[in-house]
Scaffold this motif. Structure first.
Motif, PDB file in Angstrom:
ATOM      1  N   GLN A  45      14.664  33.508 -47.209  1.00  0.00           N
ATOM      2  CA  GLN A  45      16.041  33.004 -47.078  1.00  0.00           C
ATOM      3  C   GLN A  45      16.603  32.551 -48.423  1.00  0.00           C
ATOM      4  O   GLN A  45      17.699  32.000 -48.487  1.00  0.00           O
ATOM      5  N   GLY A  46      15.840  32.764 -49.478  1.00  0.00           N
ATOM      6  CA  GLY A  46      16.326  32.442 -50.816  1.00  0.00           C
ATOM      7  C   GLY A  46      16.044  31.031 -51.287  1.00  0.00           C
ATOM      8  O   GLY A  46      16.491  30.639 -52.356  1.00  0.00           O
ATOM      9  N   LEU A  47      15.297  30.265 -50.523  1.00  0.00           N
ATOM     10  CA  LEU A  47      14.989  28.886 -50.924  1.00  0.00           C
ATOM     11  C   LEU A  47      13.702  28.851 -51.741  1.00  0.00           C
ATOM     12  O   LEU A  47      12.751  29.578 -51.454  1.00  0.00           O
ATOM     13  N   ARG A  48      13.689  27.986 -52.750  1.00  0.00           N
ATOM     14  CA  ARG A  48      12.508  27.810 -53.584  1.00  0.00           C
ATOM     15  C   ARG A  48      12.012  26.380 -53.433  1.00  0.00           C
ATOM     16  O   ARG A  48      12.794  25.454 -53.231  1.00  0.00           O
ATOM     17  N   TYR A  49      10.709  26.212 -53.568  1.00  0.00           N
ATOM     18  CA  TYR A  49      10.069  24.937 -53.261  1.00  0.00           C
ATOM     19  C   TYR A  49       8.756  24.833 -54.009  1.00  0.00           C
ATOM     20  O   TYR A  49       8.259  25.810 -54.563  1.00  0.00           O
ATOM     21  N   ARG A  50       8.196  23.661 -53.997  1.00  0.00           N
ATOM     22  CA  ARG A  50       6.853  23.418 -54.541  1.00  0.00           C
ATOM     23  C   ARG A  50       5.875  23.391 -53.376  1.00  0.00           C
ATOM     24  O   ARG A  50       6.207  22.915 -52.291  1.00  0.00           O
ATOM     25  N   GLN A  54       2.902  16.282 -54.469  1.00  0.00           N
ATOM     26  CA  GLN A  54       3.234  14.895 -54.141  1.00  0.00           C
ATOM     27  C   GLN A  54       4.744  14.716 -54.258  1.00  0.00           C
ATOM     28  O   GLN A  54       5.296  14.899 -55.345  1.00  0.00           O
ATOM     29  N   PRO A  55       5.415  14.354 -53.172  1.00  0.00           N
ATOM     30  CA  PRO A  55       6.851  14.108 -53.273  1.00  0.00           C
ATOM     31  C   PRO A  55       7.157  12.898 -54.165  1.00  0.00           C
ATOM     32  O   PRO A  55       8.103  12.919 -54.940  1.00  0.00           O
ATOM     33  N   LEU A  56       6.362  11.862 -54.041  1.00  0.00           N
ATOM     34  CA  LEU A  56       6.530  10.655 -54.855  1.00  0.00           C
ATOM     35  C   LEU A  56       5.314  10.526 -55.765  1.00  0.00           C
ATOM     36  O   LEU A  56       4.173  10.604 -55.303  1.00  0.00           O
ATOM     37  N   ARG A  61      -0.352  11.382 -51.708  1.00  0.00           N
ATOM     38  CA  ARG A  61      -0.365  12.266 -50.548  1.00  0.00           C
ATOM     39  C   ARG A  61       0.514  13.461 -50.869  1.00  0.00           C
ATOM     40  O   ARG A  61       1.523  13.322 -51.548  1.00  0.00           O
ATOM     41  N   THR A  62       0.106  14.617 -50.378  1.00  0.00           N
ATOM     42  CA  THR A  62       0.867  15.827 -50.680  1.00  0.00           C
ATOM     43  C   THR A  62       1.554  16.372 -49.438  1.00  0.00           C
ATOM     44  O   THR A  62       1.037  16.258 -48.333  1.00  0.00           O
ATOM     45  N   ALA A  63       2.713  16.961 -49.660  1.00  0.00           N
ATOM     46  CA  ALA A  63       3.438  17.642 -48.591  1.00  0.00           C
ATOM     47  C   ALA A  63       3.157  19.134 -48.739  1.00  0.00           C
ATOM     48  O   ALA A  63       2.880  19.622 -49.835  1.00  0.00           O
ATOM     49  N   ASP A  64       3.257  19.867 -47.638  1.00  0.00           N
ATOM     50  CA  ASP A  64       2.997  21.304 -47.683  1.00  0.00           C
ATOM     51  C   ASP A  64       4.079  22.044 -48.461  1.00  0.00           C
ATOM     52  O   ASP A  64       3.799  23.013 -49.159  1.00  0.00           O
ATOM     53  N   MET A  65       5.331  21.581 -48.326  1.00  0.00           N
ATOM     54  CA  MET A  65       6.447  22.154 -49.073  1.00  0.00           C
ATOM     55  C   MET A  65       7.336  20.994 -49.528  1.00  0.00           C
ATOM     56  O   MET A  65       7.613  20.093 -48.744  1.00  0.00           O
ATOM     57  N   VAL A  66       7.772  21.047 -50.790  1.00  0.00           N
ATOM     58  CA  VAL A  66       8.629  19.996 -51.324  1.00  0.00           C
ATOM     59  C   VAL A  66       9.859  20.630 -51.961  1.00  0.00           C
ATOM     60  O   VAL A  66       9.740  21.504 -52.814  1.00  0.00           O
ATOM     61  N   PHE A  67      11.020  20.167 -51.527  1.00  0.00           N
ATOM     62  CA  PHE A  67      12.298  20.584 -52.090  1.00  0.00           C
ATOM     63  C   PHE A  67      12.828  19.362 -52.838  1.00  0.00           C
ATOM     64  O   PHE A  67      13.477  18.497 -52.250  1.00  0.00           O
ATOM     65  N   ARG A  68      12.516  19.256 -54.126  1.00  0.00           N
ATOM     66  CA  ARG A  68      12.834  18.042 -54.895  1.00  0.00           C
ATOM     67  C   ARG A  68      14.327  17.726 -54.973  1.00  0.00           C
ATOM     68  O   ARG A  68      14.707  16.600 -54.689  1.00  0.00           O
ATOM     69  N   ALA A  70      16.799  18.405 -53.077  1.00  0.00           N
ATOM     70  CA  ALA A  70      17.337  17.997 -51.772  1.00  0.00           C
ATOM     71  C   ALA A  70      16.566  16.820 -51.187  1.00  0.00           C
ATOM     72  O   ALA A  70      16.984  16.245 -50.189  1.00  0.00           O
ATOM     73  N   LYS A  71      15.430  16.474 -51.796  1.00  0.00           N
ATOM     74  CA  LYS A  71      14.552  15.394 -51.322  1.00  0.00           C
ATOM     75  C   LYS A  71      14.107  15.638 -49.879  1.00  0.00           C
ATOM     76  O   LYS A  71      14.286  14.806 -49.002  1.00  0.00           O
ATOM     77  N   VAL A  72      13.499  16.815 -49.675  1.00  0.00           N
ATOM     78  CA  VAL A  72      12.965  17.179 -48.361  1.00  0.00           C
ATOM     79  C   VAL A  72      11.469  17.447 -48.520  1.00  0.00           C
ATOM     80  O   VAL A  72      11.060  18.225 -49.379  1.00  0.00           O
ATOM     81  N   ALA A  73      10.671  16.795 -47.679  1.00  0.00           N
ATOM     82  CA  ALA A  73       9.227  17.015 -47.646  1.00  0.00           C
ATOM     83  C   ALA A  73       8.876  17.615 -46.290  1.00  0.00           C
ATOM     84  O   ALA A  73       9.267  17.086 -45.254  1.00  0.00           O
ATOM     85  N   VAL A  74       8.150  18.736 -46.317  1.00  0.00           N
ATOM     86  CA  VAL A  74       7.784  19.449 -45.091  1.00  0.00           C
ATOM     87  C   VAL A  74       6.271  19.382 -44.906  1.00  0.00           C
ATOM     88  O   VAL A  74       5.509  19.636 -45.835  1.00  0.00           O
ATOM     89  N   PHE A  75       5.873  19.048 -43.677  1.00  0.00           N
ATOM     90  CA  PHE A  75       4.462  19.003 -43.315  1.00  0.00           C
ATOM     91  C   PHE A  75       4.247  19.901 -42.107  1.00  0.00           C
ATOM     92  O   PHE A  75       5.004  19.813 -41.135  1.00  0.00           O
ATOM     93  N   ILE A  76       3.238  20.760 -42.167  1.00  0.00           N
ATOM     94  CA  ILE A  76       2.875  21.586 -41.023  1.00  0.00           C
ATOM     95  C   ILE A  76       1.484  21.122 -40.618  1.00  0.00           C
ATOM     96  O   ILE A  76       0.492  21.415 -41.283  1.00  0.00           O
ATOM     97  N   ASP A  77       1.445  20.349 -39.543  1.00  0.00           N
ATOM     98  CA  ASP A  77       0.226  19.663 -39.136  1.00  0.00           C
ATOM     99  C   ASP A  77      -0.611  20.484 -38.166  1.00  0.00           C
ATOM    100  O   ASP A  77      -0.090  21.089 -37.235  1.00  0.00           O
ATOM    101  N   GLY A  78      -1.918  20.464 -38.403  1.00  0.00           N
ATOM    102  CA  GLY A  78      -2.850  21.104 -37.493  1.00  0.00           C
ATOM    103  C   GLY A  78      -3.000  20.276 -36.224  1.00  0.00           C
ATOM    104  O   GLY A  78      -3.025  19.045 -36.275  1.00  0.00           O
ATOM    105  N   CYS A  79      -3.081  20.960 -35.098  1.00  0.00           N
ATOM    106  CA  CYS A  79      -3.124  20.264 -33.803  1.00  0.00           C
ATOM    107  C   CYS A  79      -4.350  19.340 -33.681  1.00  0.00           C
ATOM    108  O   CYS A  79      -4.237  18.239 -33.162  1.00  0.00           O
TER     109      CYS A  79
END
Length: 151
Positions: A45-50, A54-56, A61-68, A70-79
Motif C-alpha cells: 500500500q506504499g507505507l514504509r516502517y521500521r 523500540q518506539p521509545l 520493548r520492541t514493536a513489530d512495526m513502527v511508523f515513527r 505518525a507515532k504508530v506502534a503495531v504488535f501482532i501477538d501470538g495466541c
C-alpha cells in the motif's frame, strides 16, 4: 562400545529435556508468518516502517512495526504467548511456570500500551489469527489519518 551420556540442562535452564529445549529455541520472536503477511500487505500500500524496533528509546520493548512520523506502534501477538481469549489453551505440563509466564506477558503488554499512549503514540494490537488483509487495512487507515492530521 560407546556409552551415551545423559542430557544435562545448562545452569539456569528452563528446559526439562533436550527435545523441549530444541523446540523452545525454534520459536521465533520476530519475522513470524503472520507478521510477514501483514508487512507485505502494508508495504504494497506504499507505507514504509521500521521492523522490530523500540518506539521509545527508554522503553526496552520492541514493536513489530513502527511508523515513527505518525507515532504508530503495531504488535501482532501470538495466541499462546499473549493469552488470546479465543485460542489460549493452558499447558498440560509445567502448568505453573508457563501460566505465570503468559500472565507476565499480558501484564507487560498492558504496561507497554499504557507507556506508549502516555507518550502520544497510537498502539495497534492484532492476534495472529486475525485476517492479514483486515489488519493491513486498519494499519494503513490509521497511519494515513494520523499523517494527514499532522500536516
Amino acid at each position: 562400545m560407546s556409552q551415551e551420556t545423559p542430557w544435562i540442562a545448562p545452569q539456569g535452564s528452563w528446559a526439562s529435556s533436550a527435545a523441549n529445549r530444541r523446540n523452545m529455541q525454534a520459536i521465533r520472536s520476530r519475522d513470524t508468518k503472520p507478521e510477514k503477511l501483514v508487512r507485505r500487505l502494508v508495504h504494497a500500500q506504499g507505507l514504509r516502517y521500521r521492523v522490530c524496533t523500540q518506539p521509545l528509546p527508554d522503553l526496552r520493548r520492541t514493536a513489530d512495526m513502527v511508523f515513527r512520523p505518525a507515532k504508530v506502534a503495531v504488535f501482532i501477538d501470538g495466541c499462546y504467548w499473549h493469552g488470546c481469549p479465543e485460542h489460549y489453551v493452558p499447558p498440560k505440563t509445567n502448568h505453573g511456570y508457563w501460566s505465570a509466564k503468559v500472565a507476565k506477558n499480558i501484564a507487560r503488554d498492558r504496561d507497554t500500551d499504557l507507556r506508549l499512549i502516555e507518550a502520544g503514540w497510537t498502539v495497534l494490537r492484532f492476534w495472529e489469527h486475525e485476517s492479514p488483509e483486515a489488519c493491513a487495512l486498519k494499519i494503513a487507515g490509521t497511519v494515513s489519518r494520523l499523517r494527514l492530521g499532522r500536516n
